[in-house]
Design an enzyme around this catalytic site. Structure first.
Site, mmCIF file in Angstrom:
data_model
loop_
_atom_site.group_PDB
_atom_site.id
_atom_site.type_symbol
_atom_site.label_atom_id
_atom_site.label_comp_id
_atom_site.label_asym_id
_atom_site.label_seq_id
_atom_site.Cartn_x
_atom_site.Cartn_y
_atom_site.Cartn_z
ATOM 1 N N GLU A 286 0.794 -1.229 0.000
ATOM 2 C CA GLU A 286 0.000 0.000 0.000
ATOM 3 C C GLU A 286 0.830 1.284 0.000
ATOM 4 O O GLU A 286 0.516 2.221 0.745
ATOM 5 C CB GLU A 286 -0.933 -0.029 1.221
ATOM 6 C CG GLU A 286 -0.226 0.011 2.603
ATOM 7 C CD GLU A 286 0.153 -1.342 3.168
ATOM 8 O OE1 GLU A 286 0.327 -2.302 2.391
ATOM 9 O OE2 GLU A 286 0.285 -1.448 4.402
ATOM 10 N N HIS A 310 -8.097 -3.943 -1.141
ATOM 11 C CA HIS A 310 -7.328 -4.095 0.095
ATOM 12 C C HIS A 310 -6.284 -2.982 0.232
ATOM 13 O O HIS A 310 -6.227 -2.288 1.250
ATOM 14 C CB HIS A 310 -6.659 -5.474 0.115
ATOM 15 C CG HIS A 310 -5.837 -5.728 1.336
ATOM 16 N ND1 HIS A 310 -6.323 -6.382 2.448
ATOM 17 C CD2 HIS A 310 -4.556 -5.383 1.648
ATOM 18 C CE1 HIS A 310 -5.381 -6.426 3.363
ATOM 19 N NE2 HIS A 310 -4.295 -5.844 2.910
ATOM 20 N N GLU A 311 -5.501 -2.792 -0.819
ATOM 21 C CA GLU A 311 -4.451 -1.766 -0.730
ATOM 22 C C GLU A 311 -5.057 -0.371 -0.650
ATOM 23 O O GLU A 311 -4.541 0.506 0.043
ATOM 24 C CB GLU A 311 -3.469 -1.877 -1.913
ATOM 25 C CG GLU A 311 -2.831 -3.262 -2.117
ATOM 26 C CD GLU A 311 -2.314 -3.930 -0.859
ATOM 27 O OE1 GLU A 311 -1.943 -3.229 0.104
ATOM 28 O OE2 GLU A 311 -2.293 -5.178 -0.808
ATOM 29 N N HIS A 314 -6.027 0.435 2.846
ATOM 30 C CA HIS A 314 -4.886 0.859 3.667
ATOM 31 C C HIS A 314 -4.682 2.382 3.626
ATOM 32 O O HIS A 314 -3.992 2.936 4.476
ATOM 33 C CB HIS A 314 -3.596 0.193 3.195
ATOM 34 C CG HIS A 314 -3.328 -1.155 3.799
ATOM 35 N ND1 HIS A 314 -3.265 -1.358 5.156
ATOM 36 C CD2 HIS A 314 -3.078 -2.363 3.229
ATOM 37 C CE1 HIS A 314 -2.983 -2.637 5.389
ATOM 38 N NE2 HIS A 314 -2.868 -3.279 4.237
ATOM 39 N N GLU A 333 -3.801 -4.414 9.493
ATOM 40 C CA GLU A 333 -4.331 -5.412 8.555
ATOM 41 C C GLU A 333 -5.773 -5.845 8.857
ATOM 42 O O GLU A 333 -6.554 -6.054 7.944
ATOM 43 C CB GLU A 333 -3.403 -6.638 8.492
ATOM 44 C CG GLU A 333 -2.018 -6.339 7.924
ATOM 45 C CD GLU A 333 -2.018 -5.804 6.486
ATOM 46 O OE1 GLU A 333 -3.021 -5.960 5.770
ATOM 47 O OE2 GLU A 333 -0.996 -5.198 6.090
ATOM 48 N N ASP A 388 8.765 -10.200 10.727
ATOM 49 C CA ASP A 388 8.320 -11.146 9.711
ATOM 50 C C ASP A 388 8.024 -12.529 10.314
ATOM 51 O O ASP A 388 7.255 -13.300 9.748
ATOM 52 C CB ASP A 388 9.389 -11.255 8.619
ATOM 53 C CG ASP A 388 8.788 -11.672 7.294
ATOM 54 O OD1 ASP A 388 7.707 -11.149 6.952
ATOM 55 O OD2 ASP A 388 9.379 -12.527 6.616
ATOM 56 N N TYR A 396 -4.706 -10.572 9.929
ATOM 57 C CA TYR A 396 -5.655 -10.296 8.854
ATOM 58 C C TYR A 396 -7.047 -10.825 9.204
ATOM 59 O O TYR A 396 -8.008 -10.055 9.289
ATOM 60 C CB TYR A 396 -5.206 -10.976 7.546
ATOM 61 C CG TYR A 396 -3.986 -10.355 6.910
ATOM 62 C CD1 TYR A 396 -4.120 -9.541 5.804
ATOM 63 C CD2 TYR A 396 -2.707 -10.590 7.403
ATOM 64 C CE1 TYR A 396 -3.011 -8.967 5.191
ATOM 65 C CE2 TYR A 396 -1.594 -10.028 6.802
ATOM 66 C CZ TYR A 396 -1.746 -9.216 5.698
ATOM 67 O OH TYR A 396 -0.656 -8.642 5.110
HETATM 68 N N1 BES Z 1 0.972 -4.488 3.763
HETATM 69 C C1 BES Z 1 0.702 -5.762 3.237
HETATM 70 C C2 BES Z 1 1.939 -6.474 2.757
HETATM 71 C C3 BES Z 1 3.006 -6.663 3.806
HETATM 72 C C4 BES Z 1 2.700 -6.993 5.115
HETATM 73 C C5 BES Z 1 4.324 -6.507 3.462
HETATM 74 C C6 BES Z 1 3.714 -7.150 6.054
HETATM 75 C C7 BES Z 1 5.326 -6.663 4.397
HETATM 76 C C8 BES Z 1 5.016 -6.980 5.699
HETATM 77 C C9 BES Z 1 -0.325 -5.700 2.105
HETATM 78 O O1 BES Z 1 -1.310 -4.741 2.301
HETATM 79 C C10 BES Z 1 -1.045 -7.008 2.061
HETATM 80 O O2 BES Z 1 -1.619 -7.368 3.045
HETATM 81 N N2 BES Z 1 -1.034 -7.675 0.911
HETATM 82 C C11 BES Z 1 -1.754 -8.902 0.702
HETATM 83 C C12 BES Z 1 -2.989 -8.595 -0.106
HETATM 84 C C13 BES Z 1 -4.158 -9.483 0.162
HETATM 85 C C14 BES Z 1 -4.566 -9.526 1.608
HETATM 86 C C15 BES Z 1 -5.347 -9.070 -0.700
HETATM 87 C C16 BES Z 1 -0.826 -9.842 -0.030
HETATM 88 O O3 BES Z 1 0.281 -9.434 -0.382
HETATM 89 O O4 BES Z 1 -1.175 -10.989 -0.248
HETATM 90 ZN ZN ZN Z 2 -2.616 -5.329 3.912
#
Ligand code: BES
Ligand code: ZN
Length: 616
Positions: A286, A310-311, A314, A333, A388, A396
């Site tokens: 995002e 989703h993005e 955010h 999230e 991580d 989520y």
């Molecule tokens: N912000 C996240 C991606 C992220 C989280 C990167 C933690 C690094 C550390 C992004 O918004 C996300 O949740 N992406 C999901 C999308 C899905 C839930 C629709 C993905 O990448 O799968």
């Molecule tokens: Zn996200």
């Protein structure tokens, strides 16, 4: 039977089942354990970058100047990871002493700069390492059009420090400007006000006037073009992919309007999406004003656009109201998933929203089974750990279930009014879980927080969640049963058009195949009808290859290998490598990984290295 015990929480007594634990209490210190910075002494307010991208040496070189507030500080402490620091200047152009602290395996190294209490500006000359964690340098071969190289950054959670020395904590916000020099023929884009066309000299200047957390500073450089969707949304992609991308995401404008109707004015003026090469490790990221997205969401029927929703969500939850530390990641999230599903309900109707809720619930069940119990609470304690490590579907989809529970309990109207006010009253601020709970008590639950604490601080499944259901998925299940019966009764398969169902319905269909009941012959029969093995839809490929690996239906192996070499999205890679590991096919996993690993971003490598015990 679960025994109940009483645990004293300050002056409050609450009931929890004894196989669970309280991971945190209200008195928790909000300090971010993942930064070296001493924010009480000095806090960065503005960043000014002057950098060059060197595609030959895979390095970013240049300077970063900072304006900071100074509370009698003798040092300005920044986070760095694998950076080379050449020199540091004060506002008067004089050099000032600096040193790098001891290396920490997770946090990197502190850059400690000598300042006097009156200093508020310093400038650091530095370069990145060719294996900087945030950066992915792609050869032309790894892009869609295969003509030009590509560079992308991924800052979240604590990777920005590997390409910019910074106080790399979501508990601060900075505005920024940047001058970026790139090779000619490439366009540079940032999470800022962006160009719509290439410059003639490879020099780009950026301004980001709205304050954002450092993990949201982003840069991409590649051979891309822009196609507007409406006056404030549009898509950047490589020329050969631009038309398909703009078609797939044509509803972006409508999404922003729907989101605004729910929770207030879009705060960032422009909402564009940059479609990246397939090795991008996430579905989407995002970055403000410019969401980064995987090309694997371009499936040809607009069925995966919830990723864009989703993005976009955010833009409120995460970018406008930001988790204070990575322990509070669920606040980013969980709200975003809830908001995403509300946007999709507006655009596509309840049946669509129900499908993605069930898919999310299934992912949550898998996470709850597989991750360490301490990471199954919403609020987590990441001290001494890498953010991580706690990454899973818990923040989520347990977050979603929590907010859905609140909606059901207090009614949609009241809950929407609450969220509206929550976003506007915390705009451009950070929030801890504890602050949110206080706000909730005051503005929605009439002081009641007993159930809130169980949901947020307790590991495992909460007592009162509602399992999502989907009519369309019930039909997909019935279809699977019928097909398997036909196969076993030797009914000749009929060639069936895959387009009769949407992507999520097929994913659900495939997920219902049960390796303990179904056989390889069943898979072969299904394959003869639907030709899943040759699907070009990444969601279907991932679901099908996983089942095939688990059931050792090795007809898929060649295609699965191609997929895993080409696609670097961690959400797809994890279940596939895990399926091979769990069925004692580690040799196959390692063989694929040897070819694939160079295509993966650092975050995907880190996950798979650990999973299959790979020593590079
Ligand atoms: N912000 C996240 C991606 C992220 C989280 C990167 C933690 C690094 C550390 C992004 O918004 C996300 O949740 N992406 C999901 C999308 C899905 C839930 C629709 C993905 O990448 O799968
Ligand atoms: Zn996200």
């Amino acid at each position: 039977m679960q025994k109940l015990v009483y645990i004293a929480l300050g002056t409050v007594l609450m009931t929890v089942s004894c196989n669970k634990q309280i991971t945190s209490t209200k008195e928790v210190d909000a300090k971010d354990s993942q930064t070296f910075a001493d924010l009480d002494k000095a806090k960065i307010k503005h960043l000014s970058l002057d950098i060059e991208t060197d595609f030959k040496t895979h390095q970013i070189k240049g300077s970063a100047a900072y304006t900071f507030t100074n509370n009698k500080a003798k040092e300005l402490i920044l986070d760095t990871e694998k950076l080379t620091i050449d020199s540091v200047l004060l506002a008067n152009g004089q050099k000032t002493p600096f040193h790098l602290g001891e290396k920490d395996a997770i946090k990197g190294q502190a850059l400690v700069i000598d300042v006097s209490p009156k200093d508020t500006i310093v400038k650091v000359f530095y370069k990145t390492s060719p294996d900087a964690n945030a950066l992915q340098w792609l050869d032309p071969q790894q892009t869609h059009d295969k003509k030009q190289p590509f560079l992308l950054t991924q800052g979240q959670a604590i990777l920005t420090r590997s390409w910019i020395p910074i106080q790399d904590t979501p508990s601060i916000r900075v505005t920024y400007d940047a001058k970026v020099k790139t090779p000619k023929d490439l366009m540079a884009l940032m999470s800022a006000i962006n160009p719509k066309e290439k410059s003639t000299d490879g020099i780009y200047t950026f301004k980001m006037p709205q304050a954002i957390a450092p993990y949201l500073i982003a840069l991409a450089v590649g051979d891309v073009q822009y196609q507007p969707i409406d006056n404030r949304t549009g898509v950047y992609a490589e020329p050969g992919l631009l038309k398909a991308a703009a078609w797939e995401f044509a509803d972006m404008g409508k999404m922003v309007t729907a989101a605004e109707k729910l929770y207030g004015k879009y705060p960032w003026e422009q909402f564009d999406v940059l479609v990246l090469p397939p090795s991008f490790p996430f579905g989407g990221m995002e970055n403000p004003r410019l969401t980064f997205a995987t090309p694997t969401a371009i499936v040809g029927d607009r069925s995966m656009t919830n990723l864009i929703a989703h993005e976009l969500a955010h833009s409120w939850s995460g970018n406008l109201v930001t988790n204070s530390t990575w322990d509070d990641f669920w606040v980013n999230e969980g709200f975003t998933v809830y908001f995403e599903r509300r946007i999709m309900e507006e655009l596509e109707g309840k049946d669509y929203a129900d499908m993605i809720s069930v898919i999310g619930f299934q992912d949550l069940e898998t996470s709850m089974r597989n991750i360490p119990e301490k990471y199954t609470s919403l609020k987590v304690d990441m001290k001494g750990a890498n953010p991580d490590d706690a990454f899973s579907d818990v923040p989520y989809d347990k977050g979603y279930l929590f907010l859905k529970m609140l909606e059901d309990k207090y009614g949609r109207e009241k809950f929407d009014a609450f969220l509206n006010k929550y976003f506007s009253s915390h705009a451009f601020q950070t929030i801890t879980t504890e602050k949110f709970v206080d706000y909730l008590k005051e503005n929605l639950t009439n002081g009641d927080d007993s159930f809130v604490k169980e949901w947020i601080y307790t590991t495992g499944w909460p007592k009162d969640f509602k399992k999502p259901t989907s009519k369309l998925f019930d039909l997909a299940e019935a279809q699977l049963k019928q097909d398997i019966t036909n196969g076993r009764n030797k009914v000749a398969p009929k060639k069936v058009e895959i387009s009769t169902k949407s992507t999520n319905e097929w994913v659900h269909f495939i997920r219902q195949i049960d390796p303990s009941k179904n056989t390889k012959e069943d898979l072969a029969y299904l394959d003869s009808i639907y030709d899943f093995t040759n699907s070009k839809n990444p969601e279907i490929e991932c679901a099908w290859f996983e089942k095939a690996f688990l059931m050792q239906y090795d007809k898929v192996n060649a295609n699965a290998k191609d997929f895993m070499v080409n696609v670097g999205r961690r959400k797809f890679l994890e279940p596939l490598y895990l399926a091979l590991k769990e069925t004692n096919q580690l040799d196959l996993a390692k063989d694929i990984y040897k070819s694939a690993r160079p295509n993966y971003h650092f975050v995907a490598r880190q996950t798979i290295d650990t999973m299959i015990n790979y020593k590079p």
